[in-house]
Design a protein around this motif. Structure first.
Motif, PDB file in Angstrom:
ATOM      1  N   LEU A  70       0.838  -1.186   0.000  1.00 41.95           N
ATOM      2  CA  LEU A  70       0.000   0.000   0.000  1.00 41.95           C
ATOM      3  C   LEU A  70       0.875   1.239   0.000  1.00 41.95           C
ATOM      4  CD1 LEU A  70      -2.390  -1.127   2.865  1.00 41.95           C
ATOM      5  CD2 LEU A  70      -2.757  -1.386   0.409  1.00 41.95           C
ATOM      6  N   ALA A  71       0.526   2.219  -0.810  1.00 39.04           N
ATOM      7  CA  ALA A  71       1.231   3.498  -0.827  1.00 39.04           C
ATOM      8  C   ALA A  71       0.426   4.486   0.007  1.00 39.04           C
ATOM      9  CB  ALA A  71       1.389   4.001  -2.258  1.00 39.04           C
TER      10      ALA A  71
ATOM     11  N   ILE B 160       3.450   1.692  -9.132  1.00 40.04           N
ATOM     12  CA  ILE B 160       2.095   1.415  -9.620  1.00 40.04           C
ATOM     13  C   ILE B 160       2.169   0.860 -11.038  1.00 40.04           C
ATOM     14  CG2 ILE B 160      -0.081   2.485 -10.349  1.00 40.04           C
ATOM     15  CD1 ILE B 160       0.255   4.421  -7.937  1.00 40.04           C
ATOM     16  N   ALA B 161       2.958   1.486 -11.893  1.00 41.33           N
ATOM     17  CA  ALA B 161       3.083   1.038 -13.287  1.00 41.33           C
ATOM     18  C   ALA B 161       3.644  -0.378 -13.383  1.00 41.33           C
ATOM     19  CB  ALA B 161       3.957   2.012 -14.076  1.00 41.33           C
ATOM     20  N   GLU B 162       4.461  -0.772 -12.415  1.00 44.40           N
ATOM     21  CA  GLU B 162       5.039  -2.111 -12.401  1.00 44.40           C
ATOM     22  C   GLU B 162       4.143  -3.134 -11.712  1.00 44.40           C
ATOM     23  OE1 GLU B 162       8.873  -1.517 -10.625  1.00 44.40           O
ATOM     24  OE2 GLU B 162       9.680  -0.567 -12.425  1.00 44.40           O
TER      25      GLU B 162
ATOM     26  N   GLY C 252      -1.009  -2.129  -4.450  1.00 45.09           N
ATOM     27  CA  GLY C 252      -2.388  -2.607  -4.438  1.00 45.09           C
ATOM     28  C   GLY C 252      -3.413  -1.534  -4.170  1.00 45.09           C
ATOM     29  N   ALA C 253      -2.989  -0.418  -3.557  1.00 45.70           N
ATOM     30  CA  ALA C 253      -3.902   0.698  -3.292  1.00 45.70           C
ATOM     31  C   ALA C 253      -3.076   1.928  -2.947  1.00 45.70           C
ATOM     32  CB  ALA C 253      -4.858   0.380  -2.154  1.00 45.70           C
ATOM     33  N   LEU C 254      -3.635   3.094  -3.255  1.00 43.22           N
ATOM     34  CA  LEU C 254      -3.014   4.377  -2.944  1.00 43.22           C
ATOM     35  C   LEU C 254      -3.925   5.118  -1.974  1.00 43.22           C
ATOM     36  CD1 LEU C 254      -1.013   6.761  -3.423  1.00 43.22           C
ATOM     37  CD2 LEU C 254      -2.446   7.392  -5.391  1.00 43.22           C
TER      38      LEU C 254
ATOM     39  N   ILE D 219      -1.383   8.077 -13.172  1.00 41.21           N
ATOM     40  CA  ILE D 219      -0.906   6.697 -13.304  1.00 41.21           C
ATOM     41  C   ILE D 219      -1.761   5.751 -12.456  1.00 41.21           C
ATOM     42  CG2 ILE D 219       0.896   6.485 -11.514  1.00 41.21           C
ATOM     43  CD1 ILE D 219       1.529   5.663 -15.143  1.00 41.21           C
ATOM     44  N   ALA D 220      -2.240   6.216 -11.302  1.00 40.22           N
ATOM     45  CA  ALA D 220      -3.136   5.392 -10.487  1.00 40.22           C
ATOM     46  C   ALA D 220      -4.449   5.137 -11.222  1.00 40.22           C
ATOM     47  CB  ALA D 220      -3.388   6.065  -9.138  1.00 40.22           C
ATOM     48  N   LEU D 221      -4.940   6.143 -11.940  1.00 38.16           N
ATOM     49  CA  LEU D 221      -6.165   5.977 -12.722  1.00 38.16           C
ATOM     50  C   LEU D 221      -5.943   5.052 -13.912  1.00 38.16           C
ATOM     51  CD1 LEU D 221      -7.443   9.643 -12.662  1.00 38.16           C
ATOM     52  CD2 LEU D 221      -8.534   7.673 -11.571  1.00 38.16           C
TER      53      LEU D 221
END
Length: 126
Positions: A5-6, A70-72, A76-78, A100-102
């Motif tokens: 988680l970020a 996230i791109a890699e 799992g969640a921001l 990038i999250a979207l």
């Protein structure tokens, strides 16, 4: 199954994120947490039981590092508590992180109420 988680917050919102994390220590403790540097320091101070890994601070590239994760497919969640009332010098980095999250359809929460819904919905029960 453990998630990475970020957790990120702008300066005035760091205490709110730390308090949110304190309310959800049991759920967060099951997962790997990655934070930008300053956010991670505040979270560690308020929640010493949580295992927090840090990247650079947001203005020094931390938002971009998390975007890369996230791109890699590593995040799992921001959970990102932005300060909607203060201008950010690194606003373009923040917009890139959100974009990038979207693009990668990562679950996101931008305030305590929505973050609580991620917990209530069972995302952190994995």
């Amino acid at each position: 199954m453990s998630l990475k988680l970020a957790l990120v917050a702008h300066d005035r919102m760091k205490p709110a994120l730390a308090e949110w994390a304190a309310r959800h220590t049991a759920e967060l403790g099951r997962h790997k947490l990655v934070c930008t540097a300053t956010t991670g320091g505040v979270l560690r101070e308020r929640n010493p039981a949580l295992d927090v890994t840090t990247v650079k601070s947001g203005p020094l590239g931390g938002d971009q590092q998390i975007g890369g994760m996230i791109a890699e497919g590593q995040i799992g969640a921001l959970i990102f508590f932005p300060d909607p009332l203060a201008p950010q010098a690194h606003d373009v980095d923040v917009k890139a992180l959100l974009r990038i999250a979207l693009v990668y359809d990562v679950p996101c929460a931008f305030n305590p109420a929505t973050a609580d819904l991620l917990v209530a919905g069972g995302l952190l029960a994995r």
